[in-house]
Motif scaffolding. Structure first.
Motif, PDB file in Angstrom:
ATOM      1  N   TRP A 175       5.069   1.193  -9.566  1.00 46.10           N
ATOM      2  CA  TRP A 175       3.791   0.626  -9.135  1.00 46.10           C
ATOM      3  C   TRP A 175       4.010  -0.705  -8.400  1.00 46.10           C
ATOM      4  CZ3 TRP A 175      -1.091   1.227  -8.045  1.00 46.10           C
ATOM      5  CH2 TRP A 175      -1.920   0.130  -7.985  1.00 46.10           C
ATOM      6  N   CYS A 176       4.779  -1.593  -9.002  1.00 44.81           N
ATOM      7  CA  CYS A 176       4.969  -2.932  -8.438  1.00 44.81           C
ATOM      8  C   CYS A 176       5.739  -2.917  -7.124  1.00 44.81           C
ATOM      9  CB  CYS A 176       5.680  -3.830  -9.440  1.00 44.81           C
ATOM     10  SG  CYS A 176       4.675  -4.242 -10.878  1.00 44.81           S
ATOM     11  N   LYS A 177       6.699  -2.025  -6.985  1.00 42.16           N
ATOM     12  CA  LYS A 177       7.564  -2.017  -5.798  1.00 42.16           C
ATOM     13  C   LYS A 177       7.021  -1.171  -4.653  1.00 42.16           C
ATOM     14  CE  LYS A 177      11.750  -2.824  -8.450  1.00 42.16           C
ATOM     15  NZ  LYS A 177      12.957  -2.243  -9.001  1.00 42.16           N
ATOM     16  N   HIS A 178       6.269  -0.125  -4.961  1.00 45.41           N
ATOM     17  CA  HIS A 178       5.887   0.818  -3.911  1.00 45.41           C
ATOM     18  C   HIS A 178       4.380   1.015  -3.763  1.00 45.41           C
ATOM     19  CE1 HIS A 178      10.104   1.760  -3.473  1.00 45.41           C
ATOM     20  NE2 HIS A 178      10.177   1.984  -4.770  1.00 45.41           N
ATOM     21  N   ARG A 179       3.736   1.427  -4.840  1.00 49.07           N
ATOM     22  CA  ARG A 179       2.329   1.808  -4.705  1.00 49.07           C
ATOM     23  C   ARG A 179       1.406   0.616  -4.505  1.00 49.07           C
ATOM     24  NH1 ARG A 179       1.511   6.157  -9.419  1.00 49.07           N
ATOM     25  NH2 ARG A 179       2.161   4.371 -10.608  1.00 49.07           N
ATOM     26  N   GLN A 180       1.614  -0.473  -5.243  1.00 47.45           N
ATOM     27  CA  GLN A 180       0.733  -1.633  -5.104  1.00 47.45           C
ATOM     28  C   GLN A 180       0.826  -2.258  -3.708  1.00 47.45           C
ATOM     29  OE1 GLN A 180       1.500  -4.964  -7.718  1.00 47.45           O
ATOM     30  NE2 GLN A 180      -0.675  -5.409  -7.858  1.00 47.45           N
ATOM     31  N   PRO A 181       2.036  -2.495  -3.164  1.00 52.17           N
ATOM     32  CA  PRO A 181       2.098  -3.035  -1.800  1.00 52.17           C
ATOM     33  C   PRO A 181       1.449  -2.113  -0.759  1.00 52.17           C
ATOM     34  CG  PRO A 181       4.213  -3.315  -2.886  1.00 52.17           C
ATOM     35  CD  PRO A 181       3.357  -2.451  -3.784  1.00 52.17           C
ATOM     36  N   ALA A 182       1.611  -0.817  -0.923  1.00 55.50           N
ATOM     37  CA  ALA A 182       0.992   0.129   0.016  1.00 55.50           C
ATOM     38  C   ALA A 182      -0.531   0.046  -0.082  1.00 55.50           C
ATOM     39  CB  ALA A 182       1.469   1.550  -0.270  1.00 55.50           C
ATOM     40  N   MET A 183      -1.031  -0.086  -1.292  1.00 54.49           N
ATOM     41  CA  MET A 183      -2.465  -0.196  -1.493  1.00 54.49           C
ATOM     42  C   MET A 183      -2.995  -1.483  -0.846  1.00 54.49           C
ATOM     43  SD  MET A 183      -4.591  -0.476  -5.049  1.00 54.49           S
ATOM     44  CE  MET A 183      -4.166  -2.203  -5.261  1.00 54.49           C
ATOM     45  N   GLN A 184      -2.254  -2.572  -0.979  1.00 59.09           N
ATOM     46  CA  GLN A 184      -2.684  -3.850  -0.419  1.00 59.09           C
ATOM     47  C   GLN A 184      -2.731  -3.832   1.103  1.00 59.09           C
ATOM     48  OE1 GLN A 184       0.058  -6.563  -2.279  1.00 59.09           O
ATOM     49  NE2 GLN A 184      -1.217  -6.769  -4.099  1.00 59.09           N
ATOM     50  N   GLN A 185      -1.965  -2.967   1.727  1.00 63.82           N
ATOM     51  CA  GLN A 185      -1.952  -2.868   3.179  1.00 63.82           C
ATOM     52  C   GLN A 185      -3.008  -1.907   3.712  1.00 63.82           C
ATOM     53  OE1 GLN A 185       2.077  -1.865   4.184  1.00 63.82           O
ATOM     54  NE2 GLN A 185       2.870  -3.861   3.559  1.00 63.82           N
ATOM     55  N   SER A 186      -3.659  -1.175   2.819  1.00 63.06           N
ATOM     56  CA  SER A 186      -4.638  -0.186   3.268  1.00 63.06           C
ATOM     57  C   SER A 186      -5.944  -0.866   3.681  1.00 63.06           C
ATOM     58  CB  SER A 186      -4.894   0.840   2.174  1.00 63.06           C
ATOM     59  OG  SER A 186      -5.584   0.248   1.099  1.00 63.06           O
ATOM     60  N   PRO A 187      -6.659  -0.254   4.624  1.00 63.81           N
ATOM     61  CA  PRO A 187      -7.946  -0.799   5.054  1.00 63.81           C
ATOM     62  C   PRO A 187      -8.933  -0.851   3.888  1.00 63.81           C
ATOM     63  CG  PRO A 187      -7.249   0.993   6.490  1.00 63.81           C
ATOM     64  CD  PRO A 187      -6.298   0.949   5.334  1.00 63.81           C
ATOM     65  N   GLY A 188      -9.695  -1.899   3.832  1.00 63.80           N
ATOM     66  CA  GLY A 188     -10.692  -2.028   2.777  1.00 63.80           C
ATOM     67  C   GLY A 188     -10.188  -2.670   1.513  1.00 63.80           C
ATOM     68  N   PHE A 189      -8.914  -3.054   1.481  1.00 64.84           N
ATOM     69  CA  PHE A 189      -8.363  -3.707   0.291  1.00 64.84           C
ATOM     70  C   PHE A 189      -9.006  -5.075   0.116  1.00 64.84           C
ATOM     71  CE2 PHE A 189      -5.336  -6.759  -1.486  1.00 64.84           C
ATOM     72  CZ  PHE A 189      -5.206  -6.231  -2.757  1.00 64.84           C
ATOM     73  N   SER A 190      -9.402  -5.396  -1.106  1.00 64.96           N
ATOM     74  CA  SER A 190      -9.978  -6.704  -1.398  1.00 64.96           C
ATOM     75  C   SER A 190      -9.281  -7.313  -2.607  1.00 64.96           C
ATOM     76  CB  SER A 190     -11.474  -6.555  -1.716  1.00 64.96           C
ATOM     77  OG  SER A 190     -11.986  -7.779  -2.176  1.00 64.96           O
ATOM     78  N   PRO A 191      -8.538  -8.419  -2.415  1.00 62.15           N
ATOM     79  CA  PRO A 191      -7.854  -9.046  -3.543  1.00 62.15           C
ATOM     80  C   PRO A 191      -8.834  -9.557  -4.590  1.00 62.15           C
ATOM     81  CG  PRO A 191      -7.361 -10.229  -1.495  1.00 62.15           C
ATOM     82  CD  PRO A 191      -8.253  -9.082  -1.161  1.00 62.15           C
ATOM     83  N   ALA A 192     -10.073  -9.799  -4.216  1.00 61.68           N
ATOM     84  CA  ALA A 192     -11.064 -10.276  -5.184  1.00 61.68           C
ATOM     85  C   ALA A 192     -11.321  -9.252  -6.271  1.00 61.68           C
ATOM     86  CB  ALA A 192     -12.360 -10.620  -4.460  1.00 61.68           C
ATOM     87  N   GLY A 193     -11.038  -7.983  -5.997  1.00 59.79           N
ATOM     88  CA  GLY A 193     -11.273  -6.934  -6.982  1.00 59.79           C
ATOM     89  C   GLY A 193     -10.134  -6.750  -7.968  1.00 59.79           C
ATOM     90  N   LEU A 194      -9.052  -7.484  -7.800  1.00 65.56           N
ATOM     91  CA  LEU A 194      -7.909  -7.341  -8.697  1.00 65.56           C
ATOM     92  C   LEU A 194      -8.068  -8.180  -9.946  1.00 65.56           C
ATOM     93  CD1 LEU A 194      -4.917  -7.481  -6.195  1.00 65.56           C
ATOM     94  CD2 LEU A 194      -5.926  -5.476  -7.269  1.00 65.56           C
ATOM     95  N   SER A 195      -7.504  -7.724 -11.016  1.00 61.51           N
ATOM     96  CA  SER A 195      -7.482  -8.475 -12.259  1.00 61.51           C
ATOM     97  C   SER A 195      -6.520  -9.645 -12.141  1.00 61.51           C
ATOM     98  CB  SER A 195      -7.049  -7.558 -13.404  1.00 61.51           C
ATOM     99  OG  SER A 195      -6.850  -8.294 -14.562  1.00 61.51           O
ATOM    100  N   GLN A 196      -6.809 -10.727 -12.801  1.00 62.82           N
ATOM    101  CA  GLN A 196      -5.942 -11.902 -12.768  1.00 62.82           C
ATOM    102  C   GLN A 196      -4.994 -11.926 -13.969  1.00 62.82           C
ATOM    103  OE1 GLN A 196      -5.812 -14.096 -10.204  1.00 62.82           O
ATOM    104  NE2 GLN A 196      -7.189 -12.635  -9.250  1.00 62.82           N
ATOM    105  N   HIS A 197      -4.939 -10.844 -14.727  1.00 61.14           N
ATOM    106  CA  HIS A 197      -4.082 -10.786 -15.907  1.00 61.14           C
ATOM    107  C   HIS A 197      -2.677 -10.388 -15.534  1.00 61.14           C
ATOM    108  CE1 HIS A 197      -7.521 -11.450 -18.393  1.00 61.14           C
ATOM    109  NE2 HIS A 197      -8.159 -10.514 -17.722  1.00 61.14           N
ATOM    110  N   GLY A 198      -1.737 -10.753 -16.397  1.00 63.35           N
ATOM    111  CA  GLY A 198      -0.297 -10.560 -16.187  1.00 63.35           C
ATOM    112  C   GLY A 198       0.102  -9.369 -15.369  1.00 63.35           C
ATOM    113  N   GLY A 199       1.218  -9.504 -14.702  1.00 63.47           N
ATOM    114  CA  GLY A 199       1.636  -8.430 -13.840  1.00 63.47           C
ATOM    115  C   GLY A 199       3.046  -8.374 -13.592  1.00 63.47           C
TER     116      GLY A 199
END
Length: 63
Positions: free
Chosen positions: A39-63
């Motif tokens: 998740w951390c190395k592949h899927r999450q970065p790909a998701m962050q690059q997708s259109p419509g991604f909003s960092p405001a919707g992410l949890s601020q808890h440990g990662g």
């Protein structure tokens, strides 16, 4: 229901805590660790690059 205390709330008020302990214990399992790395190395970065991604919707808890 108004006026009724949920079981989880009652346990928390009584000083019981188990959710975080279970989550921490699961992170030590090899299969969970492998999925987390994926998740951390592949899927999450790909998701962050997708259109419509909003960092405001992410949890601020440990990662």
């Amino acid at each position: 229901m108004l006026g009724m205390i949920q079981p989880a709330e009652l346990l928390c008020r009584s000083g019981f805590s188990f959710k975080k302990t279970l989550m921490a214990a699961e992170r030590e399992r090899a299969d969970i660790s492998q999925e987390r790395d994926e998740w951390c190395k592949h899927r999450q970065p790909a998701m962050q690059q997708s259109p419509g991604f909003s960092p405001a919707g992410l949890s601020q808890h440990g990662g």
